[in-house]
Design an enzyme around this catalytic site. Structure first.
Site, mmCIF file in Angstrom:
data_model
loop_
_atom_site.group_PDB
_atom_site.id
_atom_site.type_symbol
_atom_site.label_atom_id
_atom_site.label_comp_id
_atom_site.label_asym_id
_atom_site.label_seq_id
_atom_site.Cartn_x
_atom_site.Cartn_y
_atom_site.Cartn_z
ATOM 1 N N TYR A 177 15.961 -14.897 -26.228
ATOM 2 C CA TYR A 177 16.217 -13.896 -25.193
ATOM 3 C C TYR A 177 15.969 -12.522 -25.813
ATOM 4 O O TYR A 177 16.677 -12.109 -26.729
ATOM 5 C CB TYR A 177 17.654 -14.001 -24.681
ATOM 6 C CG TYR A 177 17.881 -15.142 -23.731
ATOM 7 C CD1 TYR A 177 17.843 -14.943 -22.360
ATOM 8 C CD2 TYR A 177 18.117 -16.425 -24.214
ATOM 9 C CE1 TYR A 177 18.052 -15.995 -21.483
ATOM 10 C CE2 TYR A 177 18.319 -17.479 -23.349
ATOM 11 C CZ TYR A 177 18.290 -17.258 -21.985
ATOM 12 O OH TYR A 177 18.475 -18.310 -21.121
ATOM 13 N N HIS B 208 9.754 -17.834 -19.521
ATOM 14 C CA HIS B 208 10.571 -18.622 -18.598
ATOM 15 C C HIS B 208 11.120 -17.802 -17.454
ATOM 16 O O HIS B 208 11.006 -18.170 -16.293
ATOM 17 C CB HIS B 208 11.720 -19.277 -19.370
ATOM 18 C CG HIS B 208 12.601 -20.135 -18.527
ATOM 19 N ND1 HIS B 208 13.676 -19.633 -17.825
ATOM 20 C CD2 HIS B 208 12.549 -21.448 -18.250
ATOM 21 C CE1 HIS B 208 14.260 -20.620 -17.176
ATOM 22 N NE2 HIS B 208 13.605 -21.725 -17.412
ATOM 23 N N HIS B 209 11.766 -16.682 -17.766
ATOM 24 C CA HIS B 209 12.197 -15.778 -16.696
ATOM 25 C C HIS B 209 12.360 -14.361 -17.241
ATOM 26 O O HIS B 209 12.488 -14.156 -18.450
ATOM 27 C CB HIS B 209 13.486 -16.268 -16.009
ATOM 28 C CG HIS B 209 14.740 -16.123 -16.818
ATOM 29 N ND1 HIS B 209 15.355 -17.175 -17.443
ATOM 30 C CD2 HIS B 209 15.505 -15.035 -17.102
ATOM 31 C CE1 HIS B 209 16.450 -16.760 -18.077
ATOM 32 N NE2 HIS B 209 16.562 -15.468 -17.872
ATOM 33 N N HIS C 27 13.263 -14.287 -21.188
ATOM 34 C CA HIS C 27 13.628 -15.565 -21.809
ATOM 35 C C HIS C 27 12.343 -16.296 -22.176
ATOM 36 O O HIS C 27 11.539 -16.631 -21.303
ATOM 37 C CB HIS C 27 14.464 -16.400 -20.834
ATOM 38 C CG HIS C 27 14.715 -17.802 -21.292
ATOM 39 N ND1 HIS C 27 15.096 -18.807 -20.438
ATOM 40 C CD2 HIS C 27 14.620 -18.385 -22.514
ATOM 41 C CE1 HIS C 27 15.224 -19.939 -21.110
ATOM 42 N NE2 HIS C 27 14.939 -19.700 -22.369
ATOM 43 N N HIS D 136 22.105 -17.157 -7.959
ATOM 44 C CA HIS D 136 21.907 -17.309 -9.397
ATOM 45 C C HIS D 136 23.067 -18.036 -10.062
ATOM 46 O O HIS D 136 24.227 -17.664 -9.904
ATOM 47 C CB HIS D 136 21.763 -15.912 -10.031
ATOM 48 C CG HIS D 136 21.635 -15.926 -11.520
ATOM 49 N ND1 HIS D 136 20.527 -16.411 -12.163
ATOM 50 C CD2 HIS D 136 22.486 -15.511 -12.495
ATOM 51 C CE1 HIS D 136 20.684 -16.284 -13.476
ATOM 52 N NE2 HIS D 136 21.876 -15.734 -13.694
ATOM 53 N N HIS E 190 23.494 -20.826 -13.889
ATOM 54 C CA HIS E 190 22.807 -21.171 -15.130
ATOM 55 C C HIS E 190 22.525 -22.668 -15.198
ATOM 56 O O HIS E 190 22.287 -23.304 -14.178
ATOM 57 C CB HIS E 190 23.607 -20.667 -16.318
ATOM 58 C CG HIS E 190 23.509 -19.186 -16.521
ATOM 59 N ND1 HIS E 190 24.209 -18.504 -17.487
ATOM 60 C CD2 HIS E 190 22.759 -18.246 -15.878
ATOM 61 C CE1 HIS E 190 23.914 -17.216 -17.446
ATOM 62 N NE2 HIS E 190 23.042 -17.033 -16.463
ATOM 63 N N MET F 168 27.296 -18.669 -14.556
ATOM 64 C CA MET F 168 27.435 -17.615 -13.556
ATOM 65 C C MET F 168 27.411 -18.257 -12.173
ATOM 66 O O MET F 168 26.939 -19.380 -12.000
ATOM 67 C CB MET F 168 26.308 -16.593 -13.662
ATOM 68 C CG MET F 168 26.323 -15.713 -14.882
ATOM 69 S SD MET F 168 25.028 -14.438 -14.806
ATOM 70 C CE MET F 168 25.289 -13.618 -16.367
#
Length: 563
Positions: free
Chosen positions: A211, A242-243, A312, A394, A396, A469
């Site tokens: 990250y 990835h994001h 990420h 959102h 995880h 989250m």
């Protein structure tokens, strides 16, 4: 220099991607995607209120398979199989899987072939079905949220309907929002231009997961409206980025943080913590366009000027040659639109007070945005209503489903957004089917379903991917003062003090089923602490503690039209 970090470039029309030789659709489709990394399987589609039409172009002269799966695997799945013989005759059938074996024929053939042919690219098949076929036993309903498309193909035509060969490695899955309303605008304003937030040729470590965070200070450009955003991915890194999340942050001395970069979630932080996400993109996400009369303020006198971009990187092969300059591109215009958008964060406060007990297949975590908090926003901004245009849900790695429920005076309306097949690898802001009006007295309930099987200790809320989250970020207009309406349980009905929670979590024997059962049976009865804040609205010194809402009437979805 700032120009090395945030590039200001002239507006230019960008193609979605290079054309693939031999791929020409039978009609105009506004939605399309490449399903595999080798560009051998291309999907086009369109839909209306009742039906969805697909067209696939597959680089083979053998059989073609396509389907829908709730888990992205071959079983259970709703599939079609088809091929074209050398003499031009076509074969097509609606099937389903009963295990990890060849699919079997449906009793009711609800997918219908419109065209099948072979050309210089390979095989073309066009077919249509109802969004809800009302065949509950053998077909999947296509949802407004995430659909997991599966695909496969063979190198030769089967001898008969029961002789479809094994697909081998020519298969895959991809998460797609098939019923998404996000549509590219035909023309952007002539005075629009774009900014790039980029990673500045970061040498990605060979670690499987990284990250990386970079800080940016926006220069004094004057007030603009953001009307579009998209990802810009370095060629060759498409499978590793990835994001990307973009945060807008309230910090002291943004000049100090400008240009700093580092690992996002280490103990000695290079950048300050910042939880105000304004843009989220993940693999599969497409450009997002605001409606033509709505814009998001950038560079205005009341807008924060410091941003953090989090990327990420997923590097399962441990590449050592990955240099990345990916990022987020925002398209802005100085011609302000009629409505100014805001972002409302709803859900669970990101903290260890969110507890997902171990060993749970479908554990539901509840959080609330109360009517008391929203009323403060209405009163402060002198508004009588606002309209939600789109949202990002959102969670995880444990997240399996998310629903944002909408209540009016205790009566549940149709959910604002629901995603029964949530995929952490496919996150994007999605337009709601119809702009949702919110009135004084309304409230929201964000409901996340988690799978904690295999864990022996609780998974707690937090910033890292290994923590959890449960949030909904909703774009709405007109902008009001409240931007954060989140909650967490007070644990008042548990046999310990509030400040002892972390100690209890660490010392309790969570392998004891009675401990887990006690937690599950008591958590939803806890009082809730409602955190209600915004850029220019600070929560009063006396915390707002409320009982969990007692909703009078749940929403009942109308029965499907099966005529």
């Amino acid at each position: 220099m700032f120009k090395d970090i945030l590039l200001l470039v002239c507006f230019a029309t960008l193609a979605k991607g290079a054309a693939i030789a031999g791929v020409k659709t039978t009609e105009t489709f506004k939605r399309s995607t490449i399903l595999d990394s080798n560009e051998n399987y291309i999907l086009f589609w369109k839909f209306n209120a009742t039906h969805i039409t697909f067209e696939v172009h597959v680089r083979t002269r053998g059989w073609v398979g396509f389907g829908l799966s709730t888990n992205g695997k071959m079983f259970p799945a709703d599939v079609i199989v088809g091929w074209v013989n050398d003499d031009g005759t076509s074969h097509f059938s609606d099937r389903h899987t009963t295990g990890h074996s060849p699919p079997v024929m449906d009793k009711s053939q609800d997918w219908h072939l419109l065209l099948a042919k072979e050309n210089e690219f390979g095989t073309v098949m066009k077919f249509v079905r109802r969004i809800n076929t009302c065949d509950d036993t053998e077909d999947e309903v296509i949802q407004e949220g995430t659909s997991r498309v599966i695909f496969a193909y063979g190198t030769s035509d089967p001898a008969n309907e029961n002789a479809v060969s094994y697909h081998g490695s020519t298969r895959g899955t991809k998460s797609i929002a098939l019923l998404s309303l996000n549509v590219e605008l035909e023309n952007l304003p002539s005075d629009s231009r774009h900014y790039d937030f980029l990673n500045r040729n970061y040498m990605v470590p060979s670690e499987p997961t990284t990250y990386w965070c970079v800080g940016f200070k926006l220069p004094p450009i004057g007030k603009h409206h953001m009307i579009k955003y998209e990802a810009v991915v370095t060629p060759g890194n498409e499978l590793n980025v990835h994001h990307i999340l973009l945060y807008r942050c309230k910090v002291n001395n943004p000049d100090y943080w400008n240009g700093k970069a580092g690992i996002c979630y280490n103990r000695q932080r290079t950048l300050p913590e910042c939880g105000n996400i304004i843009i989220a993109w993940a693999i599969g996400g497409e450009p997002f366009y605001f409606p033509q009369d709505v814009g998001f303020s950038i560079g205005g006198p009341e807008d924060e000027v410091f941003y953090i971009m989090e990327t990420h990187f997923d590097n399962p092969t441990r590449r050592t040659d990955m240099i990345d300059d990916s990022g987020i591109r925002i398209t802005i215009t100085p011609t302000l639109r009629k409505h100014e958008a805001g972002m409302l964060e709803m859900g669970h406060i990101v903290s260890y007070h969110q507890v997902i007990p171990p060993g749970q297949k479908n554990y539901v975590s509840n959080s609330y945005c109360s009517d008391q908090c929203l009323s403060k926003g209405f009163t402060q901004s002198n508004l009588t209503s606002f309209k939600i245009i789109g949202a990002l849900q959102h969670s995880h790695l444990l997240g399996r489903a998310i629903t944002t429920r909408h209540f009016r005076n205790g009566v549940e309306l149709k959910p604002l957004m629901q995603d029964p097949y949530y995929d952490f690898d496919f996150q994007e802001v999605r337009l709601v089917p119809e702009e949702r009006t919110v009135l004084p007295g309304d409230s929201f309930h964000v409901e996340c379903t988690y799978d904690s099987m295999g864990h022996t200790k609780p998974v707690l809320g937090g910033l890292s991917t290994q923590e959890e989250m449960c949030l909904t970020f909703a774009y709405y207009y007109p902008k009001m003062g409240i931007s954060k309406c989140v909650s967490q349980p007070v644990y008042n009905n548990f046999p310990f003090q509030y400040d002892q929670l972390y100690h209890v979590i660490e010392t309790v024997d969570w392998t004891n089923k009675s401990v887990v059962d006690y937690f599950v049976n008591h958590i939803d009865g806890s009082m809730i602490y409602q955190h209600c804040a915004g850029e220019h609205f600070q929560e009063p010194s006396q915390p707002l503690v409320l009982p969990p809402p007692q909703n009078k009437q749940p929403f009942q979805a109308p029965p499907p039209d099966c005529s």
